[in-house]
Design an enzyme around this catalytic site. Structure first.
Site, PDB file in Angstrom:
ATOM      1  CE  LYS A   1     -23.930  44.889 112.802  1.00 48.26           C
ATOM      2  NZ  LYS A   1     -22.766  45.767 113.364  1.00 48.26           N
TER       3      LYS A   1
ATOM      4  CD  GLU B   1     -22.872  40.303 105.522  1.00 48.68           C
ATOM      5  OE1 GLU B   1     -23.591  39.526 105.002  1.00 48.68           O
ATOM      6  OE2 GLU B   1     -23.236  41.194 105.917  1.00 48.68           O
TER       7      GLU B   1
ATOM      8  CB  SER C   1     -24.612  52.056 117.285  1.00 53.07           C
ATOM      9  OG  SER C   1     -23.309  52.023 117.393  1.00 53.07           O
TER      10      SER C   1
HETATM   11  C1  PLP Z   1     -21.934  46.837 113.219  1.00 52.58           C
HETATM   12  C2  PLP Z   1     -21.858  48.016 113.808  1.00 52.58           C
HETATM   13  C3  PLP Z   1     -21.949  49.310 113.482  1.00 52.58           C
HETATM   14  C4  PLP Z   1     -21.424  49.493 112.112  1.00 52.58           C
HETATM   15  O1  PLP Z   1     -22.620  49.097 111.159  1.00 52.58           O
HETATM   16  P1  PLP Z   1     -23.610  50.092 110.431  1.00 52.58           P
HETATM   17  O2  PLP Z   1     -24.464  49.448 109.602  1.00 52.58           O
HETATM   18  O3  PLP Z   1     -22.986  51.215 109.802  1.00 52.58           O
HETATM   19  O4  PLP Z   1     -24.506  50.630 111.519  1.00 52.58           O
HETATM   20  C5  PLP Z   1     -21.945  50.433 114.467  1.00 52.58           C
HETATM   21  N1  PLP Z   1     -22.048  50.191 115.859  1.00 52.58           N
HETATM   22  C6  PLP Z   1     -22.140  48.810 116.185  1.00 52.58           C
HETATM   23  C7  PLP Z   1     -22.309  48.648 117.900  1.00 52.58           C
HETATM   24  C8  PLP Z   1     -22.050  47.896 115.499  1.00 52.58           C
HETATM   25  O5  PLP Z   1     -22.295  46.459 115.667  1.00 52.58           O
END
Ligand code: PLP
Length: 414
Positions: A107, A129, A396
């Site tokens: 993010k 948000e 992610s």
């Molecule tokens: C917020 C988040 C997501 C989901 O958000 P996307 O916009 O779909 O990427 C996925 N993995 C992690 C670790 C997150 O913090």
């Protein structure tokens, strides 16, 4: 007069000038917001062409975020699946390690890009948000880094559930404003942030946390997150001398997934799989799978697949993973789904929990529950592929934030 647009034979040229990905996207916003949205778009186009903007973004990615994130061969996990596959089967599994970024997830890439835009536009206040608090923390982080005051809108129910992240945001200097309307969760926090923005457009910049919202947000969030796919492309060419056969990423709003996928969209031999949260199962009705279990509608300024009841009321999403708990999905994913370029697969809470534990045990990496949904798809996908094929999974985020949730789900006391 309608402008004659050239039909692209690239999948990477959208959205069109009005923000459409096929029938999806657009900008369905209050009239008062329109001038600001147009301003933002103009400024974004200028920034994109400005080498100084790109240089500042790249510098922060390197020295503040810690990029490039490694592309890592998950040797033990690959071996684990190979033992269970037919002879000559099971692809080689690589992880794109976004969990190693500053603040522990992808993010931050987007937040850095957007705050640089805000500064360029002369804005002096930031709003955002947040659901689970991950985007709130990333936003509060960049606001501290650049010395801008910020207000984070968060559902009152989420504030209760996510105390550690609320405290993190406060430590970073943010004001966390509870939202008590509706279901008191992410959807309502986003409504409230949009409402604040209408009243404060003069000095305020709204940092949206995923590849959704009114045009040009889905496009600019995608572009900032595309650093993931651009790096992965170079890294796999260096490691293997060729492109991967399959990319896998979890989809909440869809920003980490589109960031990985977009630089590969025009490579016909690279298949892509987006993983939606199936919660307790699609049949249970308690899930967050907008493509599998929803239909097109309009929310938060764009047309896209949404979870809704017969009357078109947005229904509540459920997932064990707070970051996937959103009743919509970015419009580009809706388009990629309908065109068939990307496959989308639902994965349940249970499957994600199993994959979470397997990743801890086989690789010594505690993945976020969001990322665990992507990892869970390996069970079926990797084993049906040949052993000379390659998969890249986007990890992610890291899972430290999730250990209480996982402990509870496993019946452990901590
Ligand atoms: C917020 C988040 C997501 C989901 O958000 P996307 O916009 O779909 O990427 C996925 N993995 C992690 C670790 C997150 O913090």
């Amino acid at each position: 007069m309608t402008a004659a647009t050239t039909i692209p034979n690239s999948l990477r040229t959208l959205p069109d000038e009005r923000g459409h990905f096929g029938q999806f996207g657009g900008r369905y916003v209050a009239e008062t917001l329109m001038p600001l949205i147009l301003d933002l778009e103009r400024e974004y186009r200028a920034a994109k062409e400005d080498p100084a903007f790109q240089a500042e973004f790249d510098g922060l990615m390197t020295h503040y975020v810690g990029r490039p994130s490694p592309l890592y061969f998950a040797e033990r996990l690959t071996g684990y699946y190979r033992k269970r596959a037919k002879p000559g089967h099971c692809a080689k599994i690589y992880f794109k390690r976004e969990e190693l970024n500053h603040t522990g997830a992808h993010k931050i890439n987007n937040c850095i890009g957007q705050i640089l835009l805000a500064i360029r536009m002369g804005k002096t206040r930031i709003i955002a948000e947040t659901g689970a608090g991950q985007h709130g923390v990333a936003t509060a982080t960049v606001c501290a880094r650049f010395g801008l005051p910020c207000t984070i809108f968060m559902g009152a129910k989420d504030i209760e559930r996510q105390q550690p992240n609320v405290f993190r945001m406060k430590l970073l200097g943010a004001e966390v404003r509870p939202v008590t309307s509706g279901s008191q969760s992410l959807k309502d926090a986003m409504n409230e942030a949009l409402r604040d923005w209408v009243a404060t457009v003069e000095n305020t910049f709204y940092i949206i946390g995923t590849a959704a919202g009114p045009h040009p947000y889905p496009e600019l969030v995608r572009d900032f997150q595309s650093v993931i796919g651009k790096e992965a492309r170079e890294q796999i060419l260096t490691a293997e001398g060729r492109l991967p056969d399959l990319l896998i990423a979890a989809v909440g709003g869809g920003s980490n997934a589109i960031g990985l996928f977009h630089p590969f969209l025009d490579d016909p031999d690279v298949a892509m799989l987006g993983i939606e949260a199936a919660g307790h199962g699609i049949e249970s009705g308690e899930h967050a799978a907008s493509l599998t279990g929803g239909r097109p509608g309009i929310l938060h300024g764009n047309k896209t697949y949404l979870l809704q009841d017969e009357d078109g009321q947005i229904t509540e999403a459920h997932s064990i993973s707070a970051g996937l708990d959103y009743p919509g999905i970015g419009p580009e994913h809706s388009w990629l789904h309908e065109s068939g370029r990307v496959q989308y697969l639902p994965i349940t809470d249970r499957q994600a929990l199993d994959a979470f534990q397997l990743c801890c045990q086989q690789e010594g990496i505690i993945p976020a529950l969001e990322s665990s949904h992507a990892l869970a798809a390996l069970e079926a996908k990797a084993q049906e592929m040949r052993d000379d094929q390659i998969i890249i999974v986007n990890v992610s985020g890291r899972g430290d934030k999730d250990i209480y949730t996982v402990a509870e789900a496993l019946g452990a006391q901590i």
